[in-house]
Design a protein around this motif. Structure first.
Motif, mmCIF file in Angstrom:
data_model
loop_
_atom_site.group_PDB
_atom_site.id
_atom_site.type_symbol
_atom_site.label_atom_id
_atom_site.label_comp_id
_atom_site.label_asym_id
_atom_site.label_seq_id
_atom_site.Cartn_x
_atom_site.Cartn_y
_atom_site.Cartn_z
ATOM 1 N N GLY A 71 3.737 12.069 -4.279
ATOM 2 C CA GLY A 71 5.119 11.257 -4.354
ATOM 3 C C GLY A 71 5.344 10.679 -3.371
ATOM 4 O O GLY A 71 5.181 10.890 -2.103
ATOM 5 N N LEU A 72 5.934 9.365 -3.265
ATOM 6 C CA LEU A 72 6.104 8.519 -2.304
ATOM 7 C C LEU A 72 7.428 7.680 -2.709
ATOM 8 O O LEU A 72 7.834 7.546 -3.607
ATOM 9 C CB LEU A 72 5.066 7.337 -2.292
ATOM 10 C CG LEU A 72 3.648 7.647 -1.956
ATOM 11 C CD1 LEU A 72 2.714 6.398 -1.854
ATOM 12 C CD2 LEU A 72 3.347 8.311 -0.551
ATOM 13 N N CYS A 73 8.036 7.311 -1.395
ATOM 14 C CA CYS A 73 9.305 6.266 -1.641
ATOM 15 C C CYS A 73 8.868 4.822 -1.872
ATOM 16 O O CYS A 73 7.479 4.672 -1.944
ATOM 17 C CB CYS A 73 10.172 6.382 -0.359
ATOM 18 S SG CYS A 73 9.259 5.311 0.938
ATOM 19 N N ALA A 74 9.722 4.157 -2.452
ATOM 20 C CA ALA A 74 9.159 2.856 -3.283
ATOM 21 C C ALA A 74 8.705 1.864 -2.102
ATOM 22 O O ALA A 74 7.589 1.324 -2.233
ATOM 23 C CB ALA A 74 10.419 2.112 -3.610
ATOM 24 N N SER A 75 9.427 2.073 -0.599
ATOM 25 C CA SER A 75 8.553 1.382 0.505
ATOM 26 C C SER A 75 7.236 1.623 0.638
ATOM 27 O O SER A 75 6.324 0.724 1.091
ATOM 28 C CB SER A 75 9.498 1.338 1.444
ATOM 29 O OG SER A 75 8.930 0.738 2.608
ATOM 30 N N CYS A 76 7.010 2.914 0.891
ATOM 31 C CA CYS A 76 5.667 3.438 1.173
ATOM 32 C C CYS A 76 4.699 3.147 0.111
ATOM 33 O O CYS A 76 3.567 2.885 0.136
ATOM 34 C CB CYS A 76 5.515 5.105 1.544
ATOM 35 S SG CYS A 76 6.328 5.219 3.091
ATOM 36 N N HIS A 77 5.149 3.181 -1.315
ATOM 37 C CA HIS A 77 4.226 3.039 -2.488
ATOM 38 C C HIS A 77 3.758 1.482 -2.262
ATOM 39 O O HIS A 77 2.623 1.145 -2.583
ATOM 40 C CB HIS A 77 5.234 3.484 -3.642
ATOM 41 C CG HIS A 77 4.143 3.345 -4.855
ATOM 42 N ND1 HIS A 77 4.197 2.174 -5.564
ATOM 43 C CD2 HIS A 77 3.120 4.046 -5.437
ATOM 44 C CE1 HIS A 77 3.064 2.335 -6.588
ATOM 45 N NE2 HIS A 77 2.545 3.488 -6.448
ATOM 46 N N SER A 78 4.657 0.649 -2.204
ATOM 47 C CA SER A 78 4.218 -0.920 -1.998
ATOM 48 C C SER A 78 3.335 -1.128 -0.947
ATOM 49 O O SER A 78 2.529 -1.711 -1.072
ATOM 50 C CB SER A 78 5.680 -1.603 -1.814
ATOM 51 O OG SER A 78 6.476 -1.546 -2.884
ATOM 52 N N LYS A 79 3.650 -0.553 0.183
ATOM 53 C CA LYS A 79 2.551 -0.588 1.314
ATOM 54 C C LYS A 79 1.277 -0.128 1.024
ATOM 55 O O LYS A 79 0.025 -0.608 1.483
ATOM 56 C CB LYS A 79 3.320 -0.044 2.647
ATOM 57 C CG LYS A 79 4.243 -0.391 3.396
ATOM 58 C CD LYS A 79 5.029 0.003 4.207
ATOM 59 C CE LYS A 79 6.258 -0.366 4.731
ATOM 60 N NZ LYS A 79 6.922 0.248 5.843
ATOM 61 N N GLU A 80 1.238 0.985 0.362
ATOM 62 C CA GLU A 80 -0.111 1.540 0.086
ATOM 63 C C GLU A 80 -0.716 0.835 -1.065
ATOM 64 O O GLU A 80 -1.896 0.692 -0.845
ATOM 65 C CB GLU A 80 0.194 3.043 -0.255
ATOM 66 C CG GLU A 80 0.564 4.232 0.791
ATOM 67 C CD GLU A 80 -0.515 4.598 1.658
ATOM 68 O OE1 GLU A 80 -1.702 4.743 1.573
ATOM 69 O OE2 GLU A 80 -0.308 4.048 3.153
ATOM 70 N N THR A 81 0.039 0.512 -2.008
ATOM 71 C CA THR A 81 -0.725 -0.355 -3.042
ATOM 72 C C THR A 81 -1.235 -1.803 -2.554
ATOM 73 O O THR A 81 -2.119 -2.165 -2.659
ATOM 74 C CB THR A 81 0.309 -0.576 -4.107
ATOM 75 O OG1 THR A 81 0.577 0.660 -4.726
ATOM 76 C CG2 THR A 81 -0.029 -1.336 -5.299
ATOM 77 N N ALA A 82 -0.316 -2.351 -1.660
ATOM 78 C CA ALA A 82 -0.782 -3.515 -0.837
ATOM 79 C C ALA A 82 -1.922 -3.337 -0.196
ATOM 80 O O ALA A 82 -2.851 -4.207 0.032
ATOM 81 C CB ALA A 82 0.371 -4.113 -0.173
#
Length: 105
Positions: free
Chosen positions: A81-92
């Protein structure tokens, strides 16, 4: 030479339409098994540990890697589970797309 107003350049004229989330495997089973299972388990983002987890991220293998290995991509044990900000950074960072997919200098 500029394109007429409302028209697309030749490069963008040939671009394929984006596929839906469901066509990429993010349908009902993903919502009910994977996403719900991950977010029930991880209430707080496992990366920053400060924000509520709102995104279910496939980890440590990506959804594509799980599929290629014949593993169940809907198993909540294969996510975090990630917050939206961390998910965006990890995906990028791990799956760059668009202009970000080019070579790194």
């Amino acid at each position: 030479m500029a394109n007429p107003p409302g028209s697309k350049c030749p490069t963008h004229e040939q671009r394929k339409p984006r596929r839906s989330a469901a066509s990429k495997g993010y349908g009902r089973e993903h919502e009910q098994r994977f996403r719900a299972g991950v977010l029930d388990r991880d209430r707080v983002c496992v990366v920053c540990r400060t924000e509520p987890a709102t995104q279910a991220d496939h980890w440590p293998l990506s959804k594509r890697e799980l599929q290629a290995r014949g593993l169940d991509e809907h198993d909540p044990r294969r996510g975090r589970g990630l917050c939206a900000s961390c998910h965006s950074k990890e995906t990028a960072r791990h799956q760059p797309g668009g202009w970000n997919a080019g070579p790194r200098y």
